[in-house]
Design a protein around this motif. Structure first.
Motif, PDB file in Angstrom:
ATOM      1  N   ILE A  14       0.840  -1.201   0.000  1.00  0.00           N
ATOM      2  CA  ILE A  14       0.000   0.000   0.000  1.00  0.00           C
ATOM      3  C   ILE A  14       0.872   1.248   0.000  1.00  0.00           C
ATOM      4  CG2 ILE A  14      -1.699   1.345   1.306  1.00  0.00           C
ATOM      5  CD1 ILE A  14      -2.898  -1.370   2.194  1.00  0.00           C
ATOM      6  N   GLU A  15       1.947   1.225   0.759  1.00  0.00           N
ATOM      7  CA  GLU A  15       2.889   2.358   0.780  1.00  0.00           C
ATOM      8  C   GLU A  15       3.453   2.600  -0.617  1.00  0.00           C
ATOM      9  OE1 GLU A  15       5.633   5.130   3.002  1.00  0.00           O
ATOM     10  OE2 GLU A  15       3.683   4.259   3.447  1.00  0.00           O
ATOM     11  N   LYS A  16       3.845   1.522  -1.281  1.00  0.00           N
ATOM     12  CA  LYS A  16       4.392   1.641  -2.638  1.00  0.00           C
ATOM     13  C   LYS A  16       3.354   2.227  -3.586  1.00  0.00           C
ATOM     14  CE  LYS A  16       6.447  -1.066  -6.357  1.00  0.00           C
ATOM     15  NZ  LYS A  16       6.735  -2.392  -6.879  1.00  0.00           N
ATOM     16  N   ASP A  17       2.136   1.712  -3.520  1.00  0.00           N
ATOM     17  CA  ASP A  17       1.059   2.208  -4.386  1.00  0.00           C
ATOM     18  C   ASP A  17       0.739   3.672  -4.086  1.00  0.00           C
ATOM     19  OD1 ASP A  17       0.894  -0.349  -5.441  1.00  0.00           O
ATOM     20  OD2 ASP A  17      -0.966  -0.866  -4.396  1.00  0.00           O
ATOM     21  N   ALA A  18       0.660   4.006  -2.823  1.00  0.00           N
ATOM     22  CA  ALA A  18       0.265   5.355  -2.411  1.00  0.00           C
ATOM     23  C   ALA A  18       1.292   6.406  -2.824  1.00  0.00           C
ATOM     24  CB  ALA A  18       0.053   5.407  -0.897  1.00  0.00           C
ATOM     25  N   LEU A  19       2.557   6.045  -2.797  1.00  0.00           N
ATOM     26  CA  LEU A  19       3.607   7.032  -3.038  1.00  0.00           C
ATOM     27  C   LEU A  19       4.233   6.934  -4.422  1.00  0.00           C
ATOM     28  CD1 LEU A  19       5.235   6.982   0.493  1.00  0.00           C
ATOM     29  CD2 LEU A  19       3.514   8.547  -0.411  1.00  0.00           C
ATOM     30  N   ALA A  20       3.598   6.171  -5.308  1.00  0.00           N
ATOM     31  CA  ALA A  20       4.101   6.062  -6.685  1.00  0.00           C
ATOM     32  C   ALA A  20       4.191   7.452  -7.308  1.00  0.00           C
ATOM     33  CB  ALA A  20       3.181   5.165  -7.511  1.00  0.00           C
ATOM     34  N   GLY A  21       5.322   7.739  -7.929  1.00  0.00           N
ATOM     35  CA  GLY A  21       5.504   9.026  -8.593  1.00  0.00           C
ATOM     36  C   GLY A  21       5.908  10.159  -7.673  1.00  0.00           C
ATOM     37  N   ILE A  22       6.126   9.877  -6.397  1.00  0.00           N
ATOM     38  CA  ILE A  22       6.549  10.910  -5.444  1.00  0.00           C
ATOM     39  C   ILE A  22       7.998  10.611  -5.064  1.00  0.00           C
ATOM     40  CG2 ILE A  22       6.142  11.957  -3.185  1.00  0.00           C
ATOM     41  CD1 ILE A  22       3.190  11.088  -3.457  1.00  0.00           C
ATOM     42  N   ASP A  23       8.884  11.587  -5.281  1.00  0.00           N
ATOM     43  CA  ASP A  23      10.305  11.329  -5.017  1.00  0.00           C
ATOM     44  C   ASP A  23      10.605  11.313  -3.512  1.00  0.00           C
ATOM     45  OD1 ASP A  23      10.913  13.986  -4.075  1.00  0.00           O
ATOM     46  OD2 ASP A  23      11.183  14.654  -6.140  1.00  0.00           O
ATOM     47  N   ASP A  24      11.796  10.824  -3.166  1.00  0.00           N
ATOM     48  CA  ASP A  24      12.176  10.652  -1.758  1.00  0.00           C
ATOM     49  C   ASP A  24      12.119  11.951  -0.960  1.00  0.00           C
ATOM     50  OD1 ASP A  24      12.515   7.937  -2.055  1.00  0.00           O
ATOM     51  OD2 ASP A  24      14.697   8.045  -2.276  1.00  0.00           O
ATOM     52  N   LYS A  25      12.558  13.050  -1.575  1.00  0.00           N
ATOM     53  CA  LYS A  25      12.535  14.347  -0.880  1.00  0.00           C
ATOM     54  C   LYS A  25      11.099  14.731  -0.512  1.00  0.00           C
ATOM     55  CE  LYS A  25      13.786  19.187  -1.462  1.00  0.00           C
ATOM     56  NZ  LYS A  25      14.251  20.208  -2.408  1.00  0.00           N
ATOM     57  N   ASP A  26      10.176  14.569  -1.465  1.00  0.00           N
ATOM     58  CA  ASP A  26       8.777  14.910  -1.205  1.00  0.00           C
ATOM     59  C   ASP A  26       8.141  13.944  -0.202  1.00  0.00           C
ATOM     60  OD1 ASP A  26       8.789  17.171  -2.787  1.00  0.00           O
ATOM     61  OD2 ASP A  26       7.996  16.154  -4.554  1.00  0.00           O
ATOM     62  N   ARG A  27       8.542  12.674  -0.244  1.00  0.00           N
ATOM     63  CA  ARG A  27       8.036  11.702   0.738  1.00  0.00           C
ATOM     64  C   ARG A  27       8.427  12.112   2.148  1.00  0.00           C
ATOM     65  NH1 ARG A  27       8.459   5.643  -1.812  1.00  0.00           N
ATOM     66  NH2 ARG A  27       7.653   6.205  -3.856  1.00  0.00           N
ATOM     67  N   LYS A  28       9.689  12.491   2.306  1.00  0.00           N
ATOM     68  CA  LYS A  28      10.183  12.918   3.618  1.00  0.00           C
ATOM     69  C   LYS A  28       9.425  14.163   4.086  1.00  0.00           C
ATOM     70  CE  LYS A  28      14.431  14.038   6.071  1.00  0.00           C
ATOM     71  NZ  LYS A  28      15.889  14.199   5.977  1.00  0.00           N
ATOM     72  N   ARG A  29       9.237  15.108   3.192  1.00  0.00           N
ATOM     73  CA  ARG A  29       8.505  16.336   3.522  1.00  0.00           C
ATOM     74  C   ARG A  29       7.049  16.020   3.874  1.00  0.00           C
ATOM     75  NH1 ARG A  29       8.376  21.104   5.596  1.00  0.00           N
ATOM     76  NH2 ARG A  29       7.178  22.664   4.476  1.00  0.00           N
ATOM     77  N   LEU A  30       6.435  15.116   3.127  1.00  0.00           N
ATOM     78  CA  LEU A  30       5.053  14.723   3.405  1.00  0.00           C
ATOM     79  C   LEU A  30       4.929  14.086   4.785  1.00  0.00           C
ATOM     80  CD1 LEU A  30       2.105  14.423   2.514  1.00  0.00           C
ATOM     81  CD2 LEU A  30       2.766  12.323   1.307  1.00  0.00           C
ATOM     82  N   ARG A  31       5.853  13.183   5.133  1.00  0.00           N
ATOM     83  CA  ARG A  31       5.829  12.574   6.471  1.00  0.00           C
ATOM     84  C   ARG A  31       5.931  13.641   7.549  1.00  0.00           C
ATOM     85  NH1 ARG A  31       9.084   8.678   4.108  1.00  0.00           N
ATOM     86  NH2 ARG A  31      10.974   9.660   4.901  1.00  0.00           N
ATOM     87  N   LYS A  32       6.828  14.587   7.350  1.00  0.00           N
ATOM     88  CA  LYS A  32       7.019  15.672   8.323  1.00  0.00           C
ATOM     89  C   LYS A  32       5.748  16.514   8.447  1.00  0.00           C
ATOM     90  CE  LYS A  32      10.095  19.510   9.387  1.00  0.00           C
ATOM     91  NZ  LYS A  32      11.271  20.275   8.955  1.00  0.00           N
ATOM     92  N   LEU A  33       5.152  16.857   7.324  1.00  0.00           N
ATOM     93  CA  LEU A  33       3.930  17.668   7.348  1.00  0.00           C
ATOM     94  C   LEU A  33       2.777  16.920   8.006  1.00  0.00           C
ATOM     95  CD1 LEU A  33       4.171  19.224   3.785  1.00  0.00           C
ATOM     96  CD2 LEU A  33       4.403  20.448   5.969  1.00  0.00           C
ATOM     97  N   LEU A  34       2.647  15.641   7.711  1.00  0.00           N
ATOM     98  CA  LEU A  34       1.572  14.860   8.319  1.00  0.00           C
ATOM     99  C   LEU A  34       1.767  14.718   9.830  1.00  0.00           C
ATOM    100  CD1 LEU A  34       0.976  12.161   5.570  1.00  0.00           C
ATOM    101  CD2 LEU A  34      -0.558  14.043   6.220  1.00  0.00           C
ATOM    102  N   ARG A  35       3.016  14.574  10.269  1.00  0.00           N
ATOM    103  CA  ARG A  35       3.274  14.547  11.724  1.00  0.00           C
ATOM    104  C   ARG A  35       2.839  15.862  12.363  1.00  0.00           C
ATOM    105  NH1 ARG A  35       8.071  11.792  10.328  1.00  0.00           N
ATOM    106  NH2 ARG A  35       9.256  13.722  10.452  1.00  0.00           N
ATOM    107  N   GLN A  36       3.101  16.984  11.676  1.00  0.00           N
ATOM    108  CA  GLN A  36       2.696  18.285  12.204  1.00  0.00           C
ATOM    109  C   GLN A  36       1.175  18.408  12.258  1.00  0.00           C
ATOM    110  OE1 GLN A  36       4.734  20.757  13.521  1.00  0.00           O
ATOM    111  NE2 GLN A  36       2.750  21.496  14.235  1.00  0.00           N
TER     112      GLN A  36
END
Length: 159
Positions: A113-135
């Motif tokens: 599910i993680e792979k499917d959900a984040l398809a097309g999103i690069d590592d930098k944006d994934r890291k930023r998304l995790r940080k934003l969601l934690r906030q």
């Protein structure tokens, strides 16, 4: 035109969470689990032999919810209840052999599910998304605690 809730971040977040639950539910059903049960099993993987109240706290749900989940998982032989040492009135919950085997299947579901959900999103944006969601999680958690305090203040003021 008035406020368009469909253009809000929180609406998109709710929609993404809904689609995630549907996808997870579908994949978990293949291993005879319902959404939410995998979180309980993973909590026991982290620390086997927890009390119902500890599990409720870890999962952020009410104790009756955990009691119902444990009953269902015990009926399927994923978990078992044992009396606590020193206090036979308190039940401790442990993974069974079947429950332990299910963990790797749960991990595979989550990874897919993680792979499917984040398809097309690069590592930098994934890291930023995790940080934003934690906030967002912290903000909403703090707001909920503030709501509780506000309700307590109102109740105290009415007395």
């Amino acid at each position: 035109m008035g406020f368009d809730h469909r253009r809000t971040v929180t609406f998109r977040l709710a929609q993404a969470a809904h689609v995630y639950r549907v996808r997870a539910g579908s994949r978990l059903s293949r291993i005879e689990l319902h959404s939410g049960q995998e979180n309980l099993l993973k909590a026991l993987e982290t620390k086997d032999g927890q009390s119902m109240s500890d599990l409720a706290s870890a999962l952020g749900v009410q104790p009756p919810t955990v009691t119902k989940m444990i009953s269902r998982l015990a009926a399927q032989d994923y978990v078992e209840r044992r009396a606590a040492k020193g206090d036979g009135r308190q039940a401790m919950v442990f993974l069974t052999e079947r429950g332990q085997k299910a963990i790797s299947s749960i991990d595979k579901v989550w990874k897919r599910i993680e792979k499917d959900a984040l398809a097309g999103i690069d590592d930098k944006d994934r890291k930023r998304l995790r940080k934003l969601l934690r906030q967002v999680e912290r903000n909403l958690g703090a707001a909920a605690n503030g709501d509780d305090k506000e309700l307590e203040d109102k109740a105290g003021g009415d007395a």
